[in-house]
Design a protein around this motif. Structure first.
Motif, PDB file in Angstrom:
ATOM      1  N   LEU A  17      -9.362   0.430   0.521  1.00 54.32           N
ATOM      2  CA  LEU A  17      -8.982   0.412   1.929  1.00 54.32           C
ATOM      3  C   LEU A  17     -10.208   0.641   2.806  1.00 54.32           C
ATOM      4  CD1 LEU A  17      -5.766   2.603   1.613  1.00 54.32           C
ATOM      5  CD2 LEU A  17      -5.856   0.121   1.874  1.00 54.32           C
ATOM      6  N   VAL A  18     -10.366  -0.199   3.829  1.00 56.92           N
ATOM      7  CA  VAL A  18     -11.516  -0.109   4.725  1.00 56.92           C
ATOM      8  C   VAL A  18     -11.026   0.029   6.154  1.00 56.92           C
ATOM      9  CG1 VAL A  18     -13.604  -1.251   5.545  1.00 56.92           C
ATOM     10  CG2 VAL A  18     -12.885  -1.537   3.166  1.00 56.92           C
ATOM     11  N   ALA A  19     -11.436   1.098   6.819  1.00 56.21           N
ATOM     12  CA  ALA A  19     -11.070   1.333   8.218  1.00 56.21           C
ATOM     13  C   ALA A  19     -12.318   1.248   9.087  1.00 56.21           C
ATOM     14  CB  ALA A  19     -10.415   2.703   8.371  1.00 56.21           C
ATOM     15  N   ASP A  20     -12.123   0.881  10.349  1.00 55.37           N
ATOM     16  CA  ASP A  20     -13.235   0.765  11.284  1.00 55.37           C
ATOM     17  C   ASP A  20     -12.887   1.555  12.542  1.00 55.37           C
ATOM     18  OD1 ASP A  20     -14.454  -0.851  13.795  1.00 55.37           O
ATOM     19  OD2 ASP A  20     -15.792  -1.008  12.073  1.00 55.37           O
ATOM     20  N   PRO A  21     -13.815   2.354  13.073  1.00 54.66           N
ATOM     21  CA  PRO A  21     -13.491   3.202  14.234  1.00 54.66           C
ATOM     22  C   PRO A  21     -13.135   2.426  15.499  1.00 54.66           C
ATOM     23  CG  PRO A  21     -15.846   3.258  13.744  1.00 54.66           C
ATOM     24  CD  PRO A  21     -15.193   2.587  12.586  1.00 54.66           C
ATOM     25  N   ALA A  22     -13.526   1.141  15.568  1.00 56.14           N
ATOM     26  CA  ALA A  22     -13.225   0.359  16.768  1.00 56.14           C
ATOM     27  C   ALA A  22     -12.019  -0.545  16.581  1.00 56.14           C
ATOM     28  CB  ALA A  22     -14.441  -0.484  17.147  1.00 56.14           C
ATOM     29  N   SER A  23     -11.322  -0.404  15.469  1.00 57.39           N
ATOM     30  CA  SER A  23     -10.186  -1.274  15.195  1.00 57.39           C
ATOM     31  C   SER A  23      -8.935  -0.464  14.935  1.00 57.39           C
ATOM     32  CB  SER A  23     -10.471  -2.165  13.977  1.00 57.39           C
ATOM     33  OG  SER A  23      -9.343  -2.948  13.638  1.00 57.39           O
ATOM     34  N   ALA A  24      -7.802  -0.990  15.340  1.00 53.66           N
ATOM     35  CA  ALA A  24      -6.512  -0.340  15.089  1.00 53.66           C
ATOM     36  C   ALA A  24      -5.936  -0.766  13.744  1.00 53.66           C
ATOM     37  CB  ALA A  24      -5.531  -0.685  16.197  1.00 53.66           C
ATOM     38  N   TYR A  25      -6.727  -1.533  12.965  1.00 55.64           N
ATOM     39  CA  TYR A  25      -6.221  -2.076  11.702  1.00 55.64           C
ATOM     40  C   TYR A  25      -7.062  -1.645  10.514  1.00 55.64           C
ATOM     41  CZ  TYR A  25      -2.906  -4.980  14.192  1.00 55.64           C
ATOM     42  OH  TYR A  25      -1.855  -5.397  14.973  1.00 55.64           O
ATOM     43  N   VAL A  26      -6.421  -1.641   9.359  1.00 58.69           N
ATOM     44  CA  VAL A  26      -7.060  -1.356   8.081  1.00 58.69           C
ATOM     45  C   VAL A  26      -7.070  -2.647   7.268  1.00 58.69           C
ATOM     46  CG1 VAL A  26      -6.846  -0.090   5.915  1.00 58.69           C
ATOM     47  CG2 VAL A  26      -6.363   1.052   8.074  1.00 58.69           C
ATOM     48  N   VAL A  27      -8.161  -2.875   6.547  1.00 61.10           N
ATOM     49  CA  VAL A  27      -8.248  -4.019   5.638  1.00 61.10           C
ATOM     50  C   VAL A  27      -8.157  -3.506   4.208  1.00 61.10           C
ATOM     51  CG1 VAL A  27      -9.633  -5.969   4.849  1.00 61.10           C
ATOM     52  CG2 VAL A  27      -9.673  -5.310   7.268  1.00 61.10           C
ATOM     53  N   ALA A  28      -7.275  -4.110   3.423  1.00 59.83           N
ATOM     54  CA  ALA A  28      -7.120  -3.760   2.018  1.00 59.83           C
ATOM     55  C   ALA A  28      -7.696  -4.878   1.164  1.00 59.83           C
ATOM     56  CB  ALA A  28      -5.653  -3.544   1.673  1.00 59.83           C
ATOM     57  N   ILE A  29      -8.472  -4.486   0.157  1.00 59.17           N
ATOM     58  CA  ILE A  29      -9.078  -5.431  -0.778  1.00 59.17           C
ATOM     59  C   ILE A  29      -8.419  -5.252  -2.140  1.00 59.17           C
ATOM     60  CG2 ILE A  29     -11.241  -6.264  -1.776  1.00 59.17           C
ATOM     61  CD1 ILE A  29     -12.668  -4.479   0.375  1.00 59.17           C
ATOM     62  N   ALA A  30      -8.027  -6.364  -2.763  1.00 59.46           N
ATOM     63  CA  ALA A  30      -7.554  -6.337  -4.147  1.00 59.46           C
ATOM     64  C   ALA A  30      -8.719  -6.799  -5.004  1.00 59.46           C
ATOM     65  CB  ALA A  30      -6.337  -7.234  -4.327  1.00 59.46           C
ATOM     66  N   ARG A  31      -9.590  -5.863  -5.362  1.00 56.90           N
ATOM     67  CA  ARG A  31     -10.846  -6.218  -6.026  1.00 56.90           C
ATOM     68  C   ARG A  31     -10.629  -6.433  -7.517  1.00 56.90           C
ATOM     69  NH1 ARG A  31     -16.513  -2.745  -5.872  1.00 56.90           N
ATOM     70  NH2 ARG A  31     -17.679  -4.083  -7.285  1.00 56.90           N
ATOM     71  N   GLY A  32     -11.133  -7.563  -8.003  1.00 53.38           N
ATOM     72  CA  GLY A  32     -10.944  -7.903  -9.407  1.00 53.38           C
ATOM     73  C   GLY A  32     -12.203  -7.765 -10.224  1.00 53.38           C
ATOM     74  N   HIS A  79     -14.429  -6.916  14.016  1.00 53.92           N
ATOM     75  CA  HIS A  79     -15.129  -6.730  15.278  1.00 53.92           C
ATOM     76  C   HIS A  79     -14.093  -6.794  16.389  1.00 53.92           C
ATOM     77  CE1 HIS A  79     -17.931  -7.664  18.640  1.00 53.92           C
ATOM     78  NE2 HIS A  79     -18.751  -6.882  17.951  1.00 53.92           N
ATOM     79  N   GLY A  80     -13.604  -5.634  16.804  1.00 57.66           N
ATOM     80  CA  GLY A  80     -12.536  -5.596  17.792  1.00 57.66           C
ATOM     81  C   GLY A  80     -11.270  -6.203  17.219  1.00 57.66           C
ATOM     82  N   ASP A  81     -10.744  -7.221  17.906  1.00 62.69           N
ATOM     83  CA  ASP A  81      -9.528  -7.892  17.441  1.00 62.69           C
ATOM     84  C   ASP A  81      -9.816  -9.024  16.459  1.00 62.69           C
ATOM     85  OD1 ASP A  81      -7.999  -6.258  19.090  1.00 62.69           O
ATOM     86  OD2 ASP A  81      -8.224  -7.609  20.804  1.00 62.69           O
ATOM     87  N   ASP A  82     -11.092  -9.237  16.171  1.00 60.05           N
ATOM     88  CA  ASP A  82     -11.467 -10.344  15.295  1.00 60.05           C
ATOM     89  C   ASP A  82     -11.727  -9.876  13.874  1.00 60.05           C
ATOM     90  OD1 ASP A  82     -11.386 -12.258  17.353  1.00 60.05           O
ATOM     91  OD2 ASP A  82     -13.425 -11.734  17.986  1.00 60.05           O
TER      92      ASP A  82
END
Length: 353
Positions: free
Chosen positions: A59-74, A113-116
């Motif tokens: 799980l990767v969070a960014d202080p400028a984003s309201a979203y978390v990105v999850a990676i399914a790393r293989g 990067h923000g909403d992107d």
């Protein structure tokens, strides 16, 4: 207020083949008992995030984003599925995870990067291109091409407040470029030619921190300032008391038996007499799209002091020219890896090194 981390499953046992099976991504709140940490992702927990037994949830969070990105790393797989969800929902019973991409989409890196959400993909682009989509409603198929594929390989991307920074690879050597809010892609100069070991940004600050090195430059922490348009040595990494001014690093190529131009790096004393009597230590690595890039090694300097020559054969199978260079030295094409090494060595002999 807390952080995400990934751990082994409770049932994991050292020495078994299943040690990394069904790993768990958790949320720890600062100041709380770790026994109360919430499991955020693991295999079978959420239908929207299907995980294979040995895929690692990160799980990767960014202080400028309201979203978390999850990676399914293989494992050593470079192409991994991604998912996004709102940060304030990830600890809920059923957070709204949205799939960003599949393995077949060949996404090998990302940055928010923000909403992107920027995606680095080699699908239909062996040298990679940067796509842009919404982090809230991601769609790989409809993503906008922000940075198209070029002649050099895009190896990584990181986002700062001011811009997206692009790390490129060309024959084992890295360059740094800056993609600003106006869509301009310009070179962010570094003080020497070599390898970027790591590039680090903060989405709340401008610029980028870079750890760089070369065959004759020790590991150096640099800071690129977009306002000044240049990078400078931070002094955070003291220089060792080694004089490298007597030596030079040369970029050249050798022609393999099938006509392929194979990059070579040669490090030797300036003005060295090429009479065929110099001891030469040749190094090569050609697997997993890993580049044999410049790196400072004091033992190598000691060898140069004794009249030796260091040569690096950037053989097929590595990542010096991206995905195509890797595939050209993989599986049925694997013999190219050691044939390239042999042909590079024969070139060193012919040229009197």
């Amino acid at each position: 207020s807390g952080f995400f981390y990934t751990r082994l499953a409770e049932s994991a046992q050292l020495g078994t083949a299943d040690l990394f099976r069904d790993m768990v991504a958790c949320l720890h709140r600062l100041g709380t008992d770790p026994k109360s940490d919430r499991t955020i992702l693991t295999r079978g927990l959420h239908d929207a995030v299907p995980l294979e037994p040995f895929e690692i949830p990160i799980l990767v969070a960014d202080p400028a984003s309201a979203y978390v990105v999850a990676i399914a790393r293989g494992g050593v797989r470079r192409e991994n599925p991604l998912f996004t969800a709102r940060l304030d929902e990830v600890a809920a019973v059923q957070p709204g995870w949205r799939r960003v991409c599949e393995v077949a989409d060949e996404v090998v890196g990302f940055a928010t990067h923000g909403d992107d959400l920027y995606l680095l993909s080699t699908r239909d682009a062996p040298n990679a291109r940067v796509l842009r989509t919404s982090v809230a409603s991601p769609r790989f198929a409809g993503a906008y091409v922000a940075v198209p594929e070029g002649k050099t390989v895009i190896e990584n991307i990181v986002a700062a407040r001011d811009a997206l920074y692009v790390i490129e690879m060309d024959g084992g050597y890295n360059a740094l470029r800056r993609f600003d809010k106006d869509g301009k892609l310009v070179t962010a100069s570094l003080p020497f030619e070599g390898a970027i070991i790591g590039a680090y940004t903060n989405s709340l600050e401008d610029g980028v921190w870079v750890v760089a090195t070369s065959w004759l430059e020790p590991y150096t922490v640099l800071r690129y300032d977009p306002a000044a348009g240049r990078s400078s040595d931070t002094g955070l990494s003291p220089r060792p008391p080694v004089d490298t001014s007597r030596y030079e690093a040369i970029r050249t190529v050798a022609t393999a038996r099938d006509g392929t131009k194979v990059p070579m790096s040669i490090v030797a004393r300036r003005g060295l007499k090429r009479d065929g009597r110099n001891p030469v230590l040749v190094d090569a690595y050609g697997s997993y799209q890993i580049s044999n890039s410049p790196a400072f090694n004091v033992r190598g300097i000691a060898f140069l002091e004794q009249g030796g020559v260091l040569a690096i054969a950037h053989v097929r199978g590595g990542g010096e020219y991206g995905r195509r260079w890797w595939k050209a030295g993989q599986m049925l094409s694997k013999p190219n890896t050691w044939r390239d090494l042999i042909d590079c060595c024969e070139a060193l002999v012919r040229e009197g090194w």
